[in-house]
Design a protein around this motif. Structure first.
Motif, short mmCIF file in Angstrom:
data_model
loop_
_atom_site.label_atom_id
_atom_site.label_comp_id
_atom_site.label_asym_id
_atom_site.label_seq_id
_atom_site.Cartn_x
_atom_site.Cartn_y
_atom_site.Cartn_z
N ILE A 193 70.07 64.79 9.69
CA ILE A 193 70.15 66.24 9.49
C ILE A 193 69.87 66.97 10.80
N ARG A 194 68.99 66.40 11.58
CA ARG A 194 68.60 67.00 12.86
C ARG A 194 69.78 67.16 13.82
N GLY A 195 70.69 66.19 13.82
CA GLY A 195 71.86 66.31 14.69
C GLY A 195 72.19 65.03 15.41
N ARG A 196 73.30 65.04 16.11
CA ARG A 196 73.80 63.84 16.78
C ARG A 196 72.86 63.37 17.89
N SER A 197 72.23 64.28 18.58
CA SER A 197 71.36 63.87 19.68
C SER A 197 70.18 63.05 19.17
N ALA A 198 69.65 63.44 18.00
CA ALA A 198 68.52 62.71 17.43
C ALA A 198 68.95 61.32 16.99
N ILE A 199 70.11 61.22 16.36
CA ILE A 199 70.61 59.92 15.92
C ILE A 199 70.88 59.02 17.13
N LYS A 200 71.43 59.62 18.18
CA LYS A 200 71.66 58.84 19.40
C LYS A 200 70.35 58.32 19.96
N GLY A 201 69.34 59.18 19.99
CA GLY A 201 68.03 58.77 20.49
C GLY A 201 67.39 57.69 19.65
#
Length: 415
Positions: A193-201
């Motif tokens: 839910i936080r966004g793509r950058s969080a998933i990437k991290g």
């Protein structure tokens, strides 16, 4: 050396010093902290009642166990004045988690740590579950999820992120715990839910570590090694334990059945616990059966036998020892903390984006573990509660944004 340090009253001395400073230099008795102070007051009253019914030893130990980490919250709400102070506290927690991972890896590779192995030894599916510096195996797996969340938000640099990912994966794999895997799934949803950058991290460091392990494992096997290869068996047992594969792991219970037992069946069974006959039934419902009814202190001091006296459910234990009043006060504290953290997380500061999903995960853990006083998890939880009450940080940011910011899941991160 570690058992010797554990025997010293370091925590008590620090609390005396910090609370003396708190009451001399600050004003902790204010309306902002009233729910937290009410919770601590209820815990003290229950301790007094336990003292009257069961004696001073059980009264003191029961009270101390419930507030050993809760006392962090007022200090965090008043004494810590900058986000940097909280970051330092969370990084200290992360360093302790790394130390716990080291003790786990040492035992996995055959090192003997007597002061750990003599305290707790267990197995699941024929595989050893190791006691670590953090505590029994389930604690390590649940702490691993907090590490993964901190990795995506607090950590800077891929080397540090990979180290944190490796530590978390070691805990999740070797603990053979369903709670850690469920917490990891909840954290992944929050970060999605936080966004793509969080998933990437989250994903990239894990992929790097798994790739390194696969290459290293293949090389080790080619040389005739066996230790690392055992992780394959741990992974198989963890999957069988999670889904309840009775063929591979006889007697295993899937996470859905386990959750149903902890959330519904166990609370119903615990309502039949025999309370002290000196307490009227209406009193026990409203104000509980004291610290002598349930929990590890009660079982140790009174020699109680039966799993109903060990709820493994924070909400159920709160009800059993303090009744509906104690549980209601805690639920109000949770709601107020959650609302404050959600407003704070709307700013998308790295600290704010860490504490909000971690708070949700810890609340989920409460259905299966006494999070509120288990030292490793409770330290993070009560530090977060203190942060939510700290107007110098949370209140300042909320005022600056006017409470009109875009919700946490859609707001762009502010670096």
């Amino acid at each position: 050396a570690v058992p010797l340090l554990a025997a010293l009253p370091i925590r008590e001395v620090l609390y005396v010093y910090l609370y003396a400073r708190l009451f001399v230099c600050y004003r902790p008795l204010n309306s902002r902290n009233r729910v937290l102070l009410l919770f601590l007051a209820c815990a003290a009253i229950i301790g007094i009642l336990t003292f009257l019914l069961y004696g001073p030893n059980l009264g003191y130990r029961g009270f101390a166990r419930f507030v050993n980490c809760a006392l962090i919250a007022p200090l965090a709400a008043e004494i810590l004045t900058r986000e940097r102070d909280f970051r330092i506290c969370f990084w200290i927690w992360i360093c302790i988690a790394f130390a716990g991972c080291v003790t786990l890896a040492m035992q996995f590779f055959g090192a003997a740590i007597p002061w750990l192995t003599l305290v707790h030894q267990s197995s699941r599916g024929g595989m050893t579950r190791y006691m670590t510096l953090l505590g029994e195996p389930n604690i390590g797996s649940m702490a691993a999820v907090l590490l993964l969340i901190a990795m995506t938000e607090l950590a800077r640099g891929w080397l540090l992120r990979c180290a944190m990912a490796a530590c978390a994966l070691v805990f999740l794999t070797l603990s053979l715990s369903k709670a850690g895997l469920i917490g990891a799934a909840i954290a992944a949803c929050m970060l999605l839910i936080r966004g793509r950058s969080a998933i990437k991290g989250l994903i990239v460091p894990i992929i790097i570590i798994v790739s390194i392990f696969v290459v290293f494992d293949a090389g080790l096997l080619s040389l005739g090694g066996t230790n690392i290869a055992q992780i394959d068996t741990y992974v198989d047992v963890a999957k069988a334990n999670f889904v309840g594969d009775a063929d591979q792991m006889p007697g295993s219970v899937g996470f859905i059945d386990d959750l149903q037992f902890r959330v519904f069946e166990k609370p119903l069974n615990s309502t039949t616990l025999e309370r002290d006959e000196r307490l009227p039934q209406w009193f026990a419902v409203l104000f509980g059966g004291t610290y002598g009814l349930a929990g590890s202190v009660a079982t140790a001091e009174r020699g109680l036998v039966g799993m109903d006296n060990l709820p493994h459910n924070s909400f159920l234990e709160l009800y059993l020892v303090g009744g509906a009043v104690f549980l209601l006060v805690f639920l109000v504290l949770l709601v107020r903390t959650g609302r404050s953290l959600h407003r704070y997380a709307a700013n998308h500061d790295c600290l704010a984006a860490t504490v909000w999903p971690a708070f949700i995960v810890l609340c989920a853990y409460m259905f299966s573990y006494p999070v509120i006083y288990a030292p490793v998890l409770a330290t993070w939880f009560w530090l977060t509660v203190g942060l939510s009450l700290n107007t110098r940080i949370v209140g300042h940011r909320a005022e600056r944004c006017g409470h009109s910011v875009t919700p946490w899941m859609t707001q762009h991160r502010v670096r």
